[in-house]
Design a protein around this motif. Structure first.
Motif, PDB file in Angstrom:
ATOM      1  N   ALA A  62       1.065  -1.191   0.161  1.00 19.83           N
ATOM      2  CA  ALA A  62      -0.126  -0.259   0.086  1.00 19.83           C
ATOM      3  C   ALA A  62       0.652   0.793   0.110  1.00 19.83           C
ATOM      4  CB  ALA A  62      -0.844   0.042   1.312  1.00 19.83           C
ATOM      5  N   LEU A  66       0.891   4.019  -3.063  1.00 22.09           N
ATOM      6  CA  LEU A  66       0.726   5.453  -3.202  1.00 22.09           C
ATOM      7  C   LEU A  66       1.758   6.158  -3.360  1.00 22.09           C
ATOM      8  CD1 LEU A  66      -1.759   6.779  -2.842  1.00 22.09           C
ATOM      9  CD2 LEU A  66      -0.963   7.036   0.066  1.00 22.09           C
ATOM     10  N   MET A 107       0.068   5.389   6.101  1.00 26.39           N
ATOM     11  CA  MET A 107      -0.373   6.149   4.757  1.00 26.39           C
ATOM     12  C   MET A 107       0.071   7.250   4.626  1.00 26.39           C
ATOM     13  SD  MET A 107      -0.773   3.404   2.836  1.00 26.39           S
ATOM     14  CE  MET A 107      -1.681   4.121   1.522  1.00 26.39           C
ATOM     15  N   GLU A 152     -11.495  -5.174  -1.833  1.00 22.86           N
ATOM     16  CA  GLU A 152     -11.454  -3.559  -1.467  1.00 22.86           C
ATOM     17  C   GLU A 152     -10.779  -2.558  -2.544  1.00 22.86           C
ATOM     18  OE1 GLU A 152     -12.109  -1.904   1.240  1.00 22.86           O
ATOM     19  OE2 GLU A 152     -10.648   0.348   1.677  1.00 22.86           O
ATOM     20  N   HIS A 153     -10.338  -2.962  -3.069  1.00 20.66           N
ATOM     21  CA  HIS A 153      -9.481  -2.030  -4.141  1.00 20.66           C
ATOM     22  C   HIS A 153     -10.638  -1.669  -4.930  1.00 20.66           C
ATOM     23  CE1 HIS A 153      -7.631  -0.706  -7.671  1.00 20.66           C
ATOM     24  NE2 HIS A 153      -8.301  -1.376  -8.138  1.00 20.66           N
ATOM     25  N   VAL A 156     -13.119   0.603  -3.442  1.00 21.66           N
ATOM     26  CA  VAL A 156     -13.077   1.829  -3.865  1.00 21.66           C
ATOM     27  C   VAL A 156     -13.233   3.003  -4.676  1.00 21.66           C
ATOM     28  CG1 VAL A 156     -11.010   3.536  -3.825  1.00 21.66           C
ATOM     29  CG2 VAL A 156     -11.283   1.944  -1.700  1.00 21.66           C
ATOM     30  N   TYR A 175      -5.632  13.574  -4.705  1.00 21.76           N
ATOM     31  CA  TYR A 175      -4.998  13.022  -3.657  1.00 21.76           C
ATOM     32  C   TYR A 175      -3.995  12.196  -4.297  1.00 21.76           C
ATOM     33  CZ  TYR A 175      -4.312   9.700  -0.435  1.00 21.76           C
ATOM     34  OH  TYR A 175      -4.098   8.426   0.585  1.00 21.76           O
ATOM     35  N   TYR A 176      -4.067  11.452  -5.728  1.00 19.96           N
ATOM     36  CA  TYR A 176      -3.480  10.627  -6.289  1.00 19.96           C
ATOM     37  C   TYR A 176      -2.301  11.514  -7.271  1.00 19.96           C
ATOM     38  CZ  TYR A 176      -6.226   7.100  -6.136  1.00 19.96           C
ATOM     39  OH  TYR A 176      -7.101   5.890  -5.480  1.00 19.96           O
ATOM     40  N   VAL A 212     -17.040   4.661   6.143  1.00 18.69           N
ATOM     41  CA  VAL A 212     -16.260   4.908   7.836  1.00 18.69           C
ATOM     42  C   VAL A 212     -16.243   6.049   8.737  1.00 18.69           C
ATOM     43  CG1 VAL A 212     -14.548   6.975   7.339  1.00 18.69           C
ATOM     44  CG2 VAL A 212     -14.453   5.666   5.689  1.00 18.69           C
TER      45      VAL A 212
ATOM     46  N   THR B  45      -9.766   8.927   7.158  1.00 23.37           N
ATOM     47  CA  THR B  45      -9.303   7.790   7.590  1.00 23.37           C
ATOM     48  C   THR B  45     -10.341   7.511   5.874  1.00 23.37           C
ATOM     49  OG1 THR B  45     -10.196   7.783   8.718  1.00 23.37           O
ATOM     50  CG2 THR B  45     -10.673   5.885   8.176  1.00 23.37           C
ATOM     51  N   THR B  46     -10.560   7.961   5.451  1.00 23.39           N
ATOM     52  CA  THR B  46     -11.500   7.784   3.773  1.00 23.39           C
ATOM     53  C   THR B  46     -10.229   7.929   2.807  1.00 23.39           C
ATOM     54  OG1 THR B  46     -13.477   8.935   4.508  1.00 23.39           O
ATOM     55  CG2 THR B  46     -13.025   8.684   2.129  1.00 23.39           C
ATOM     56  N   ALA B  47      -9.229   9.075   2.686  1.00 19.83           N
ATOM     57  CA  ALA B  47      -8.720   8.862   2.015  1.00 19.83           C
ATOM     58  C   ALA B  47      -7.019   8.122   2.444  1.00 19.83           C
ATOM     59  CB  ALA B  47      -7.300  10.640   2.049  1.00 19.83           C
ATOM     60  N   VAL B  48      -7.026   7.687   4.254  1.00 19.04           N
ATOM     61  CA  VAL B  48      -6.103   6.168   3.322  1.00 19.04           C
ATOM     62  C   VAL B  48      -6.932   5.070   3.159  1.00 19.04           C
ATOM     63  CG1 VAL B  48      -5.312   4.445   5.079  1.00 19.04           C
ATOM     64  CG2 VAL B  48      -5.292   6.781   5.696  1.00 19.04           C
ATOM     65  N   ARG B  49      -8.108   4.841   3.079  1.00 17.04           N
ATOM     66  CA  ARG B  49      -9.151   3.999   2.213  1.00 17.04           C
ATOM     67  C   ARG B  49      -8.262   4.018   0.793  1.00 17.04           C
ATOM     68  NH1 ARG B  49     -13.541   1.576   4.543  1.00 17.04           N
ATOM     69  NH2 ARG B  49     -13.605   0.398   3.300  1.00 17.04           N
ATOM     70  N   LEU B  50      -8.323   5.461  -0.155  1.00 18.01           N
ATOM     71  CA  LEU B  50      -8.288   5.878  -1.321  1.00 18.01           C
ATOM     72  C   LEU B  50      -6.689   5.350  -1.751  1.00 18.01           C
ATOM     73  CD1 LEU B  50      -9.080   9.233  -2.170  1.00 18.01           C
ATOM     74  CD2 LEU B  50     -10.466   6.728  -2.942  1.00 18.01           C
ATOM     75  N   GLY B  51      -5.915   5.301  -0.681  1.00 17.56           N
ATOM     76  CA  GLY B  51      -4.484   5.354  -1.198  1.00 17.56           C
ATOM     77  C   GLY B  51      -4.268   3.603  -0.891  1.00 17.56           C
ATOM     78  N   ALA B  52      -4.788   3.165   0.477  1.00 18.67           N
ATOM     79  CA  ALA B  52      -3.999   1.182   0.034  1.00 18.67           C
ATOM     80  C   ALA B  52      -4.699   0.820  -0.844  1.00 18.67           C
ATOM     81  CB  ALA B  52      -5.852   0.425   1.638  1.00 18.67           C
ATOM     82  N   ALA B  53      -5.787   2.416  -2.114  1.00 18.78           N
ATOM     83  CA  ALA B  53      -7.138   1.342  -3.346  1.00 18.78           C
ATOM     84  C   ALA B  53      -4.979   0.823  -4.130  1.00 18.78           C
ATOM     85  CB  ALA B  53      -7.617   1.541  -3.348  1.00 18.78           C
TER      86      ALA B  53
END
Ligand SMILES: [Zn+2]
Lengths: 213, 243
Positions: A62, A66, A107, A152-153, A156, A175-176, A212, B45-53
């Motif tokens: 992860a 990221l 993260m 999970e992927h 999202v 974010y990305y 969440v 926490t939401t952003a972390v889910r985006l990151g982990a994806a």
């Protein structure tokens, strides 16, 4: 530059459809993993290198994924990931479990470092290069080998699909891609306040979709 | 023109507030605004889910290198306060007691540690001016507006009608000769009121929180004045922000 992020939102879709039915409550698996991770991090804080190894195996994918997503360059991503993972070891004794869990802590650190990296690149006027790389980077190969990560992927990705295109664009550019909200506003030629609102409305929707707390 | 300070939680959680001053102001705001603090937690926490994806298989050599390196890297000692809190530059008993007593303690710690020059006083002990700044930043109706300075740099103003004050901070301002200073002005239909002196730091960087009385002001201005400051502006504004 308008609309540059239109297809940038995909967090890394696998080549095919997710073959596994979505049975579990969103987030259930990741919550279990998180508490296990918290225990590991507690041991890491006490200097346990074996615990760190296990933690590495849990989070490195992860963290690296990221960072790669943000910095867009495998060599840079590897460098930043190494820094972050070592920082996790170094500052584990300062981790405060009351502040959102081990995964969030790690993260968040990874994301900040990645963003710092692209922003300093930017200072070296590497922006055009980055924009170019966005187009040529192959769309996400071997994602999640294991089923849980794959689920999970997929979750999202589905939740991102529930956003309006403008919400999705502003969140993913930030974010990305590591753009500041001011840069996003410039790129999409939209007032600052509107971009902030889009980010907020989009995150609220995502937060609810992902369950969440 | 101006934006609700509370709207920044999402951008902040996405690490999309790149301007350091703006980020500090918002962090100060967070110490006094429970709803933004809760929102940031949920968004992170939401952003972390985006990151982990975005998970990817790390390069094969990474594991070995990291595991080898941690054997050489000493761990940090546990921090007494939150690791993110910026330490005080000097820990005087009086100041520490004061800071603990204050609800927005973190704000004062952050503000003092970034080298804040408070307009009302230049003593070492935080006083009413610190409290004023804290109150403005955490006010429910706090709004923010940013503008550029014609001679270089930016100013950010956070203002609250309910608190009746405007807090100004700046970055990238040119350093001035010693006989000059920057001065903040609050401009309204009934005249211009001096808001406070904005003083450059020793390193040429200006990180100043000045809390001026808002009254009926609808604009905030910045001018260059003689070092002692002026009662009314004597030069043309180099920044003018509608509030
Ligand atoms: Zn707030």
């Amino acid at each position: 530059m308008t609309g540059v992020g239109a297809k940038a939102y995909d967090p890394g879709s696998a080549s095919g459809e997710c073959p596994v039915p979505l049975l579990r409550r969103p987030g259930a698996a990741s919550r279990e993993r998180t508490s296990e991770l918290d225990r590991l991090l507690g041991r890491v804080a006490a200097g346990d290198t074996a615990a760190f190894e296990r933690m590495y195996d849990e989070v490195a994918g992860a963290v690296y994924g990221l960072i790669l997503r943000v910095v867009r360059d495998a060599a840079h991503a590897e460098e930043v990931a190494q820094e972050v993972l070592i920082e996790v070891w170094r500052s584990a004794p300062r981790y405060d479990p009351s502040r959102g869990g081990a995964m969030a802590w790690i993260m968040t650190m990874a994301h900040r470092r990645a963003v710092d990296r692209v922003r300093s690149e930017q200072a070296a006027s590497d922006r055009a290069d980055r924009a170019g790389r966005r187009e040529i980077t192959p769309a996400h190969d071997e994602v999640a080998e294991n089923v849980e990560k794959r689920l999970e992927h997929e979750r999202v990705r589905r939740c991102l699909d529930t956003l309006t295109p403008l919400q999705r664009e502003s969140i993913t550019l930030a974010y990305y891609e590591g753009y500041s909200y001011r840069e996003v506003a410039d790129m999409v030629a939209t007032p600052l306040g509107t971009v902030k609102t889009r980010m907020r409305d989009g995150l609220i929707r995502l937060r609810n979709c992902l369950g969440v707390a | 023109m101006s934006d609700d300070l509370h709207l920044l939680a999402a951008a902040y959680a996405l690490d999309a507030v790149a301007d350091e001053d703006e980020r500090r102001l918002f962090e100060a705001h967070l110490t006094g605004c429970a709803s933004c603090a809760a929102e940031v937690r949920g968004f992170r926490t939401t952003a972390v889910r985006l990151g982990a994806a975005a998970v990817r298989t790390p390069p094969p050599g990474l594991r070995e290198r990291v595991l080898a390196e941690i054997r050489e890297v000493p761990q940090a000692s546990p921090a007494t306060a939150g690791a993110d809190v910026i330490p005080l530059r000097s820990r005087r008993p009086g100041r520490t007691r004061f800071a603990v007593a204050l609800t927005a303690a973190c704000l004062v710690v952050a503000a003092v540690s970034v080298g804040v020059a408070l307009n009302a006083q230049r003593s070492d002990r935080p006083g009413p001016a610190d409290r004023t700044v804290a109150a403005v930043l955490s006010a429910p109706d706090a709004r923010t507006v940013t503008g550029s300075v014609t001679s270089g740099g930016t100013v950010t103003v956070v203002f609250s009608r309910s608190r009746g004050r405007a807090v100004l901070t700046s970055s990238g301002l040119r350093s001035l000769p010693t006989e000059k200073t920057y001065e903040m002005w609050l401009i309204g239909p009934h005249g211009v009121r001096a808001g406070g002196l904005v003083r450059p730091g020793a390193d040429g960087r200006v990180r100043t929180l000045v809390a001026g009385v808002l009254a009926d002001a609808n604009k905030v201005g910045l001018t260059v004045e003689p070092a002692a400051g002026s009662r009314q502006p004597t030069t043309r504004p180099i920044a003018l922000l509608g509030i």
